[in-house]
Design a protein around this motif. Structure first.
Motif, PDB file in Angstrom:
ATOM      1  N   PHE A   1       0.815  -1.217   0.000  1.00 50.02           N
ATOM      2  CA  PHE A   1       0.000   0.000   0.000  1.00 50.02           C
ATOM      3  C   PHE A   1       0.852   1.272   0.000  1.00 50.02           C
ATOM      4  CE2 PHE A   1      -2.767  -3.278   1.785  1.00 50.02           C
ATOM      5  CZ  PHE A   1      -3.901  -3.111   1.011  1.00 50.02           C
ATOM      6  N   ARG A   2       2.154   1.120  -0.106  1.00 51.15           N
ATOM      7  CA  ARG A   2       3.026   2.294  -0.150  1.00 51.15           C
ATOM      8  C   ARG A   2       3.202   2.759  -1.596  1.00 51.15           C
ATOM      9  NH1 ARG A   2       7.316  -0.238   4.276  1.00 51.15           N
ATOM     10  NH2 ARG A   2       5.840  -0.227   6.026  1.00 51.15           N
ATOM     11  N   VAL A   3       2.067   2.963  -2.229  1.00 50.54           N
ATOM     12  CA  VAL A   3       2.023   3.406  -3.621  1.00 50.54           C
ATOM     13  C   VAL A   3       0.977   4.506  -3.716  1.00 50.54           C
ATOM     14  CG1 VAL A   3       2.792   1.200  -4.592  1.00 50.54           C
ATOM     15  CG2 VAL A   3       0.351   1.566  -4.127  1.00 50.54           C
ATOM     16  N   THR A   4       0.825   5.056  -4.889  1.00 50.36           N
ATOM     17  CA  THR A   4      -0.197   6.082  -5.093  1.00 50.36           C
ATOM     18  C   THR A   4      -1.511   5.495  -5.595  1.00 50.36           C
ATOM     19  OG1 THR A   4       0.677   6.500  -7.310  1.00 50.36           O
ATOM     20  CG2 THR A   4       1.506   7.893  -5.517  1.00 50.36           C
ATOM     21  N   ASP A   5      -1.440   4.317  -6.234  1.00 51.40           N
ATOM     22  CA  ASP A   5      -2.639   3.653  -6.762  1.00 51.40           C
ATOM     23  C   ASP A   5      -2.568   2.168  -6.442  1.00 51.40           C
ATOM     24  OD1 ASP A   5      -4.010   5.821  -8.655  1.00 51.40           O
ATOM     25  OD2 ASP A   5      -1.838   5.933  -8.986  1.00 51.40           O
ATOM     26  N   TYR A   6      -3.685   1.634  -5.922  1.00 52.96           N
ATOM     27  CA  TYR A   6      -3.728   0.206  -5.600  1.00 52.96           C
ATOM     28  C   TYR A   6      -4.964  -0.399  -6.260  1.00 52.96           C
ATOM     29  CZ  TYR A   6      -3.524  -4.165  -3.030  1.00 52.96           C
ATOM     30  OH  TYR A   6      -3.431  -5.489  -2.702  1.00 52.96           O
TER      31      TYR A   6
END
Length: 234
Positions: free
Chosen positions: A198-203
């Motif tokens: 979840f350390r992204v901008t889009d999941y």
């Protein structure tokens, strides 16, 4: 003040003991799973009785007696204290994460509840506790985007031990002049997701009916047999 508090707690505990003893004497012993709670209540009753008797022994030293009477209060307050510590841990800011957008793609003709369960880890796997559930409803064949608040992003990406992704089919039903939505239990499927994902901008979350669990499929077959799955799609 100590004397008054000591006498007040002693009186309250004596009343509780009296009411509980009368309850156990008048109500018959239950059978099955209820007997476990029944036996546990007797255990707690014996513990409270021991505390009261020990406090009475220190009648002349009411400070010690009061300290003894506070033991049951600490026992009952412990869940609240633990919950407060969890809330503080979840709220306390950590390293700043960017915004997170969930993209939910429902490839089924079903109305689906998508839940992200944030599990906190204690000392072992058997002590893991569910802290918060993020829930989103996805319509049939829908594609939705949800921008999460900073607090929820922090829970998913750093605070949780792991995140469990769970899908539930929802049945739209009606009766007695009103309509409601009911989740089919057990869930269609679930997946444990590491927080690093979840350390992204889009999941991206994809709901695929071909991956439904055997337990869910068995429940669907049972509901169809009992004519309770009239609005289902699987």
């Amino acid at each position: 003040m100590i004397k008054f508090t000591y006498l007040a707690l002693l009186g309250i505990f004596c009343v509780i003991l009296l009411i509980t003893v009368v309850y156990y004497l008048l109500k018959p012993t239950p059978a099955g799973d209820s007997s476990v709670g029944w036996a546990l209540g007797i255990f707690y009753l014996a513990g409270l009785l021991g505390v009261v008797l020990l406090a009475v022994l220190f009648w002349k030293n009411k400070t010690v007696g009061l300290a003894i009477l506070c033991i049951p209060m600490l026992f009952f307050l412990l869940p609240t204290i633990q919950r407060g510590a969890q809330n503080l841990y979840a709220w306390f800011p950590t390293q700043k994460h960017g915004p997170l957008t969930l993209h939910i793609v429902n490839n089924t003709p079903a109305l689906v509840n998508v839940k992200l369960e944030c599990w906190f880890d204690k000392q072992s796997e058997v002590q893991q506790t569910l802290y918060k559930t993020l829930e989103f409803t996805s319509k049939p064949f829908a594609v939705d985007q949800h921008v999460l608040a900073d607090y929820d992003v922090q829970l998913l990406s750093s605070k949780s031990a792991f995140v469990r992704l769970v899908f539930f089919e929802c049945l739209q039903q009606s009766g007695n002049g009103y309509s409601y939505v009911r989740e089919v239990q057990p869930c269609m499927q679930y997946h444990d997701v590491p927080i690093e994902d979840f350390r992204v901008t889009d999941y991206l979350i994809t709901v695929d009916g071909e991956k439904n669990s055997e337990a869910f499929q068995e429940e669907v077959r049972r509901l169809k047999t009992d004519s309770l799955y009239t609005n289902g799609v699987f």
